[in-house]
Design an enzyme around this catalytic site. Structure first.
Site, short mmCIF file in Angstrom:
data_model
loop_
_atom_site.label_atom_id
_atom_site.label_comp_id
_atom_site.label_asym_id
_atom_site.label_seq_id
_atom_site.Cartn_x
_atom_site.Cartn_y
_atom_site.Cartn_z
N HIS A 1 30.61 10.53 -32.84
CA HIS A 1 30.89 11.45 -32.26
C HIS A 1 33.38 12.04 -33.15
O HIS A 1 33.82 12.81 -32.74
CB HIS A 1 31.55 10.57 -31.24
CG HIS A 1 32.79 10.78 -30.19
ND1 HIS A 1 32.78 12.42 -29.88
CD2 HIS A 1 33.64 10.55 -29.27
CE1 HIS A 1 33.25 12.35 -28.82
NE2 HIS A 1 34.00 11.30 -28.41
N ASP B 1 30.56 4.91 -28.01
CA ASP B 1 31.12 6.00 -28.46
C ASP B 1 30.17 6.01 -30.21
O ASP B 1 31.07 4.67 -30.70
CB ASP B 1 32.86 6.20 -28.58
CG ASP B 1 33.27 7.27 -27.95
OD1 ASP B 1 32.84 7.77 -26.75
OD2 ASP B 1 34.40 6.90 -28.35
N HIS C 1 30.30 3.54 -22.10
CA HIS C 1 29.57 4.44 -22.90
C HIS C 1 30.06 4.13 -23.86
O HIS C 1 30.79 3.03 -24.30
CB HIS C 1 29.95 6.13 -22.61
CG HIS C 1 30.70 6.60 -22.72
ND1 HIS C 1 32.58 6.13 -22.07
CD2 HIS C 1 31.26 6.64 -24.00
CE1 HIS C 1 33.52 6.94 -22.55
NE2 HIS C 1 32.63 7.21 -23.68
N HIS D 1 30.39 11.47 -22.64
CA HIS D 1 31.03 10.43 -22.88
C HIS D 1 31.92 10.56 -21.57
O HIS D 1 32.98 11.34 -21.36
CB HIS D 1 31.87 10.96 -23.78
CG HIS D 1 31.61 10.78 -25.07
ND1 HIS D 1 31.65 9.58 -25.85
CD2 HIS D 1 31.02 11.31 -25.77
CE1 HIS D 1 31.01 9.97 -27.07
NE2 HIS D 1 30.34 11.08 -27.44
N GLU E 1 34.08 2.80 -24.13
CA GLU E 1 34.94 3.11 -23.07
C GLU E 1 34.03 2.60 -21.67
O GLU E 1 33.48 2.44 -21.39
CB GLU E 1 35.11 4.06 -23.46
CG GLU E 1 35.88 4.61 -24.88
CD GLU E 1 36.12 5.51 -25.75
OE1 GLU E 1 36.93 5.70 -26.35
OE2 GLU E 1 34.81 6.79 -24.84
N HIS F 1 40.39 6.17 -32.21
CA HIS F 1 39.20 6.69 -32.37
C HIS F 1 38.34 7.21 -34.32
O HIS F 1 38.01 7.16 -34.90
CB HIS F 1 38.83 8.60 -32.28
CG HIS F 1 38.95 7.63 -30.50
ND1 HIS F 1 39.41 8.07 -29.72
CD2 HIS F 1 37.20 7.88 -30.26
CE1 HIS F 1 38.68 7.51 -28.46
NE2 HIS F 1 37.50 8.04 -28.83
#
Ligand SMILES: [Zn+2]
Length: 242
Positions: A68, A64, A62, A58, A205, A193
């Site tokens: 995660h 997620d 990248h 992370h 992100e 999230h």
């Protein structure tokens, strides 16, 4: 040849390079590490170069994966390919983040975009444009603080809980933004999230500048490294313009 050049001009790279300047979460002990294994002329007379690399999942640009923040969620290698490609919907909040660096994209911001240009289609990849990319890779400007190991004073925009719920209701495939995290800097519960990844929606992100993208019409390709069992992965994210 002209056909290839025309096509290349319509593709936008939304990815930062992975190198010594790549930004990782302040709590990460190490960043992107590239070790030279070979470089130069070999005894066989030919040139040869090769490197090994090591990095936290992370950081930099990248993906997620749902797992995660959701026990039993998909790992990064198992996100279906047809959800990593989709129509882009850009929600622009740069005017709001200019006044409030902890701004959270609201349900109203998303619904306003829909009133202007129509409903967000199922399978869309929604990109939140905060204007934060121009601060990369200045850690202090981008995270709001540059103290190593300290995450208590971070300030950058993200997505609100209500905004995340609207995107879940629309059945989007993924949600990306040009800041370090889908949750804004001061977040302690990482609620965006929890909501998105809990609904099986991945996050993108540290996207590079979203300025070249029109509000609608581009197609996003978000391709993470296929790390077996990974909770996320460095990704090459591109957009093909209409
Ligand atoms: Zn992440």
């Amino acid at each position: 040849m002209p056909v290839i050049l025309a096509a290349a001009a319509m593709v936008v790279d939304l990815t930062y390079p992975f190198d010594a300047r790549t930004l990782y979460w302040p709590s990460e002990q190490v960043g992107f590490q590239l070790k030279q294994l070979s470089y130069g002329k070999t005894s066989g007379g030919y040139f040869y170069s090769a490197y090994s690399m090591c990095a936290p999942e992370h950081g930099g640009t990248h993906v997620d994966a749902p797992i995660h923040f959701a026990a039993g969620g998909l790992t990064v290698d198992r996100i279906p390919l047809d959800r990593l490609v989709g129509p882009a919907v850009v929600v622009d909040v740069t005017a709001k983040t200019a006044k409030d660096r902890d701004y959270r994209v609201t349900a109203e911001d998303i619904e306003g975009e829909e009133r202007a240009r129509g409903a967000i289609p199922r399978g869309a990849i929604v990109l939140l444009r905060t204007g934060w990319a121009k601060r990369w890779p200045d850690r202090k400007a981008y995270f709001g603080d540059d103290k190593a190991g300290d995450t208590t004073n971070l300030h950058f925009p993200g997505l609100s809980a209500d905004g995340a719920k609207v995107l879940v209701a629309r059945g989007v495939s993924g949600v990306g933004l040009d800041t370090p995290s889908i949750d804004h800097g001061p977040s302690k519960d990482f609620i965006a999230h929890q909501i998105l990844l809990g609904a099986g929606i991945y996050a993108l992100e540290n996207l590079a500048s979203l300025e070249p993208l029109p509000p609608r019409g581009a197609t996003v390709y978000a391709l993470p490294m296929k790390i077996g069992g990974g909770s996320g992965a460095p990704a090459r994210v591109i957009a093909v313009l209409p």
